[in-house]
Write a protein that holds these residues in place. Structure first.
Motif, PDB file in Angstrom:
ATOM      1  N   GLU A  61       0.843  -1.187   0.000  1.00 41.67           N
ATOM      2  CA  GLU A  61       0.000   0.000   0.000  1.00 41.67           C
ATOM      3  C   GLU A  61       0.883   1.244   0.000  1.00 41.67           C
ATOM      4  N   LYS A  63       1.328   5.284  -0.150  1.00 46.42           N
ATOM      5  CA  LYS A  63       0.536   6.407   0.354  1.00 46.42           C
ATOM      6  C   LYS A  63       0.769   7.671  -0.475  1.00 46.42           C
ATOM      7  N   PRO A  65      -0.300  11.673  -0.144  1.00 47.88           N
ATOM      8  CA  PRO A  65      -0.970  12.772   0.570  1.00 47.88           C
ATOM      9  C   PRO A  65      -1.753  13.626  -0.437  1.00 47.88           C
ATOM     10  N   LYS A  70      -5.561  14.438   4.007  1.00 49.84           N
ATOM     11  CA  LYS A  70      -5.756  13.002   4.115  1.00 49.84           C
ATOM     12  C   LYS A  70      -4.714  12.259   3.273  1.00 49.84           C
ATOM     13  N   VAL A  71      -4.661  10.964   3.454  1.00 48.10           N
ATOM     14  CA  VAL A  71      -3.734  10.122   2.704  1.00 48.10           C
ATOM     15  C   VAL A  71      -4.536   9.092   1.926  1.00 48.10           C
ATOM     16  N   GLU A  72      -4.243   8.974   0.633  1.00 50.74           N
ATOM     17  CA  GLU A  72      -4.903   7.974  -0.201  1.00 50.74           C
ATOM     18  C   GLU A  72      -3.925   6.853  -0.524  1.00 50.74           C
ATOM     19  N   ILE A  73      -4.485   5.703  -0.910  1.00 45.32           N
ATOM     20  CA  ILE A  73      -3.693   4.486  -1.063  1.00 45.32           C
ATOM     21  C   ILE A  73      -3.680   4.012  -2.515  1.00 45.32           C
ATOM     22  N   ARG A 122      -5.751   4.483  -8.290  1.00 44.91           N
ATOM     23  CA  ARG A 122      -6.854   4.858  -7.398  1.00 44.91           C
ATOM     24  C   ARG A 122      -8.189   4.809  -8.161  1.00 44.91           C
ATOM     25  N   SER A 127      -7.335  -0.047  -4.171  1.00 45.60           N
ATOM     26  CA  SER A 127      -6.819   1.315  -4.001  1.00 45.60           C
ATOM     27  C   SER A 127      -7.950   2.225  -3.518  1.00 45.60           C
ATOM     28  N   THR A 128      -7.598   3.420  -3.089  1.00 50.39           N
ATOM     29  CA  THR A 128      -8.590   4.376  -2.582  1.00 50.39           C
ATOM     30  C   THR A 128      -9.722   4.568  -3.592  1.00 50.39           C
TER      31      THR A 128
END
Length: 286
Positions: A61, A63, A65, A70-73, A122, A127-128
């Motif tokens: 995963e 990361k 920012p 927030k942080v997305e994956i 993403r 993923s996010t």
């Protein structure tokens, strides 16, 4: 009386024109703001994993920012080489399905001795969950590149990139930012979205040059790339014409290779190409 009728018809025609103009403008706005929905078709369901083809792998995963704090994956699969090879390949899937679509490619690359990093943009799979765009998929792959170079400590000159379909355009963009990439394999990809619109012949009545923001202009980027590139395509591709890969090949500088697989469609070039396909890929990688 005739004047009254003519005046009424004129007003009616004017109303129809105004309504038509408003409808046309609204359609243009719709295409402008929703065009990503015509390019990306993400799936959250992963139907096949490296486990299913006998590969040892690790879920990664990465990361990212975002401005909100927030942080997305970005979810990836890491498939290590069985032979402690210094070579690695980044595997980029197309605009449909998700990371699972390229497991077959990962197995073949791994059998050739390479480590493989499969990247999931993403909006796809694990993923996010945010709808992707040209900007975000470029960011996602850049994060994957940094992960290999900075965390896995791979020499950039030992990193190859494979991209299928839309993944090919993403791979070419990554290569335009990293001339040290060892080589590219671009499969069943296109020149740019503008030419794809022309090919599909669905939106001829709209000012596409003004509306289009998601350009994926590989044709403009390929001539500046200096690493070796292998282009592959099937003659029976029902989604992207073979001529687009040929145009990319023509625009690219040496060293370059072109493999056209007779009878192959958009998603089965490696299967139809068989031994010839994999011999070509293996020779390219070695």
């Amino acid at each position: 009386m005739l004047n009254i009728i003519l005046t009424a018809l004129f007003k009616l025609g004017l109303i129809v024109l105004v309504i038509g103009a408003i409808a046309y403008f609204c359609a243009c706005l719709f295409l402008f703001f929703r065009q990503t929905r015509f390019i990306f078709f993400p799936s959250r369901l992963i139907s096949i994993t490296p486990d299913d083809v006998g590969l040892t792998y690790e879920n990664i995963e990465l990361k990212i920012p975002i401005p909100s704090g927030k942080v997305e994956i970005v979810h990836c699969w890491w498939v290590p080489s069985k032979f402690n090879s210094e070579k690695v390949i980044i595997d980029l899937h197309g605009n449909r399905n998700n990371i699972g679509a390229n497991v077959g490619y990962a197995k073949q690359f791994n059998q050739m001795g390479l480590s493989v990093l499969l990247v999931e943009y993403r909006g796809y799979g694990r993923s996010t969950d945010r709808f992707p765009s040209e900007k975000t998929v470029y960011e996602d792959v850049e994060v994957a590149w940094n992960y290999l170079v900075n965390e896995r400590q791979f020499n950039p000159h030992n990193i190859y990139v494979f991209g299928h379909s839309l993944g090919g355009a993403i791979a070419i963009n990554l290569a335009s930012n990293h001339p040290e990439i060892a080589g590219l394999i671009i499969e069943s990809s296109f020149t740019n979205i503008r030419q794809m619109v022309n090919y599909k012949k669905k939106y001829w009545m709209f000012p596409i040059n003004l509306i289009l923001t998601q350009r994926f202009d590989s044709l403009a980027k390929v001539p500046i790339l200096k690493m070796p590139i292998l282009f592959t395509h099937g003659t029976e591709d029902e989604l992207i014409p073979q001529s687009m890969t040929e145009a990319l090949f023509t625009a690219a500088i040496e060293p370059k290779q072109l493999l056209i697989v007779s009878g192959a469609g958009h998603n089965n070039v490696r299967q139809v190409g068989g031994e010839q396909y994999w011999q070509t890929v293996e020779q390219f990688l070695t």
